[in-house]
Design a protein around this motif. Structure first.
Motif, PDB file in Angstrom:
ATOM      1  N   MET A  59      -0.712  39.043  53.138  1.00 23.67           N
ATOM      2  CA  MET A  59      -0.461  39.571  51.803  1.00 23.67           C
ATOM      3  C   MET A  59      -1.724  40.250  51.291  1.00 23.67           C
ATOM      4  O   MET A  59      -2.821  39.731  51.443  1.00 23.67           O
ATOM      5  N   THR A  60      -1.541  41.380  50.679  1.00 30.30           N
ATOM      6  CA  THR A  60      -2.650  42.121  50.098  1.00 30.30           C
ATOM      7  C   THR A  60      -2.456  42.218  48.587  1.00 30.30           C
ATOM      8  O   THR A  60      -1.361  42.500  48.126  1.00 30.30           O
ATOM      9  N   ILE A  61      -3.504  41.973  47.852  1.00 29.62           N
ATOM     10  CA  ILE A  61      -3.457  42.116  46.398  1.00 29.62           C
ATOM     11  C   ILE A  61      -3.978  43.506  46.075  1.00 29.62           C
ATOM     12  O   ILE A  61      -5.094  43.858  46.440  1.00 29.62           O
ATOM     13  N   SER A  62      -3.160  44.272  45.395  1.00 25.39           N
ATOM     14  CA  SER A  62      -3.514  45.661  45.122  1.00 25.39           C
ATOM     15  C   SER A  62      -4.647  45.771  44.113  1.00 25.39           C
ATOM     16  O   SER A  62      -4.850  44.886  43.263  1.00 25.39           O
ATOM     17  N   LYS A  63      -5.367  46.861  44.203  1.00 26.07           N
ATOM     18  CA  LYS A  63      -6.445  47.158  43.255  1.00 26.07           C
ATOM     19  C   LYS A  63      -5.889  47.243  41.839  1.00 26.07           C
ATOM     20  O   LYS A  63      -6.511  46.761  40.895  1.00 26.07           O
ATOM     21  N   ASP A  64      -4.704  47.827  41.694  1.00 31.29           N
ATOM     22  CA  ASP A  64      -4.089  47.950  40.364  1.00 31.29           C
ATOM     23  C   ASP A  64      -3.796  46.579  39.757  1.00 31.29           C
ATOM     24  O   ASP A  64      -4.016  46.365  38.564  1.00 31.29           O
ATOM     25  N   LEU A  65      -3.298  45.662  40.575  1.00 30.69           N
ATOM     26  CA  LEU A  65      -3.032  44.311  40.078  1.00 30.69           C
ATOM     27  C   LEU A  65      -4.328  43.633  39.646  1.00 30.69           C
ATOM     28  O   LEU A  65      -4.392  43.018  38.582  1.00 30.69           O
ATOM     29  N   LEU A  66      -5.361  43.763  40.464  1.00 32.27           N
ATOM     30  CA  LEU A  66      -6.657  43.190  40.088  1.00 32.27           C
ATOM     31  C   LEU A  66      -7.196  43.801  38.803  1.00 32.27           C
ATOM     32  O   LEU A  66      -7.711  43.086  37.933  1.00 32.27           O
ATOM     33  N   ASP A  67      -7.062  45.113  38.674  1.00 33.67           N
ATOM     34  CA  ASP A  67      -7.513  45.777  37.440  1.00 33.67           C
ATOM     35  C   ASP A  67      -6.763  45.241  36.229  1.00 33.67           C
ATOM     36  O   ASP A  67      -7.359  44.980  35.181  1.00 33.67           O
ATOM     37  N   ASP A  68      -5.450  45.047  36.371  1.00 35.95           N
ATOM     38  CA  ASP A  68      -4.652  44.510  35.267  1.00 35.95           C
ATOM     39  C   ASP A  68      -5.096  43.093  34.912  1.00 35.95           C
ATOM     40  O   ASP A  68      -5.216  42.753  33.733  1.00 35.95           O
ATOM     41  N   LEU A  69      -5.336  42.278  35.918  1.00 37.85           N
ATOM     42  CA  LEU A  69      -5.756  40.903  35.667  1.00 37.85           C
ATOM     43  C   LEU A  69      -7.117  40.835  34.985  1.00 37.85           C
ATOM     44  O   LEU A  69      -7.366  39.949  34.162  1.00 37.85           O
ATOM     45  N   LEU A  70      -7.992  41.751  35.324  1.00 41.24           N
ATOM     46  CA  LEU A  70      -9.356  41.715  34.796  1.00 41.24           C
ATOM     47  C   LEU A  70      -9.527  42.413  33.455  1.00 41.24           C
ATOM     48  O   LEU A  70     -10.614  42.346  32.869  1.00 41.24           O
ATOM     49  N   LYS A  71      -8.458  43.032  32.949  1.00 45.01           N
ATOM     50  CA  LYS A  71      -8.557  43.656  31.623  1.00 45.01           C
ATOM     51  C   LYS A  71      -8.947  42.597  30.599  1.00 45.01           C
ATOM     52  O   LYS A  71      -8.382  41.522  30.552  1.00 45.01           O
ATOM     53  N   GLY A  72      -9.918  42.904  29.806  1.00 41.61           N
ATOM     54  CA  GLY A  72     -10.352  41.976  28.763  1.00 41.61           C
ATOM     55  C   GLY A  72     -11.408  40.986  29.233  1.00 41.61           C
ATOM     56  O   GLY A  72     -11.960  40.260  28.421  1.00 41.61           O
ATOM     57  N   CYS A  73     -11.661  40.910  30.520  1.00 40.44           N
ATOM     58  CA  CYS A  73     -12.722  40.029  31.029  1.00 40.44           C
ATOM     59  C   CYS A  73     -14.035  40.797  30.960  1.00 40.44           C
ATOM     60  O   CYS A  73     -14.223  41.770  31.675  1.00 40.44           O
ATOM     61  N   GLU A  74     -14.901  40.337  30.090  1.00 42.46           N
ATOM     62  CA  GLU A  74     -16.162  41.030  29.892  1.00 42.46           C
ATOM     63  C   GLU A  74     -17.370  40.203  30.303  1.00 42.46           C
ATOM     64  O   GLU A  74     -18.448  40.744  30.496  1.00 42.46           O
ATOM     65  N   ARG A  75     -17.166  38.899  30.422  1.00 36.90           N
ATOM     66  CA  ARG A  75     -18.284  38.005  30.755  1.00 36.90           C
ATOM     67  C   ARG A  75     -17.832  37.060  31.868  1.00 36.90           C
ATOM     68  O   ARG A  75     -16.633  36.841  32.039  1.00 36.90           O
ATOM     69  N   PRO A  76     -18.760  36.477  32.589  1.00 36.40           N
ATOM     70  CA  PRO A  76     -18.361  35.510  33.616  1.00 36.40           C
ATOM     71  C   PRO A  76     -17.508  34.367  33.053  1.00 36.40           C
ATOM     72  O   PRO A  76     -16.591  33.884  33.716  1.00 36.40           O
TER      73      PRO A  76
END
Length: 46
Positions: A1-18
């Motif tokens: 299974m591969t996780i798409s770059k778009d999915l990762l981008d969506d998940l990381l929206k709003g994450c600004e700090r560790p």
């Protein structure tokens, strides 16, 4: 299974700090919970 770059981008929206990823209310914890619930649900359906 591969996780798409778009999915990762969506998940990381709003994450600004560790902390947004790693805190008790962070993305990693929520992903772990959601994945476990999904897996358990799949086993129950069989």
């Amino acid at each position: 299974m591969t996780i798409s770059k778009d999915l990762l981008d969506d998940l990381l929206k709003g994450c600004e700090r560790p902390e947004d990823l790693l805190d008790d209310a962070g993305l990693m914890k929520e992903l772990k919970i959601r994945l476990m619930e999904r897996m358990l649900g799949a086993f129950e359906e069989k």
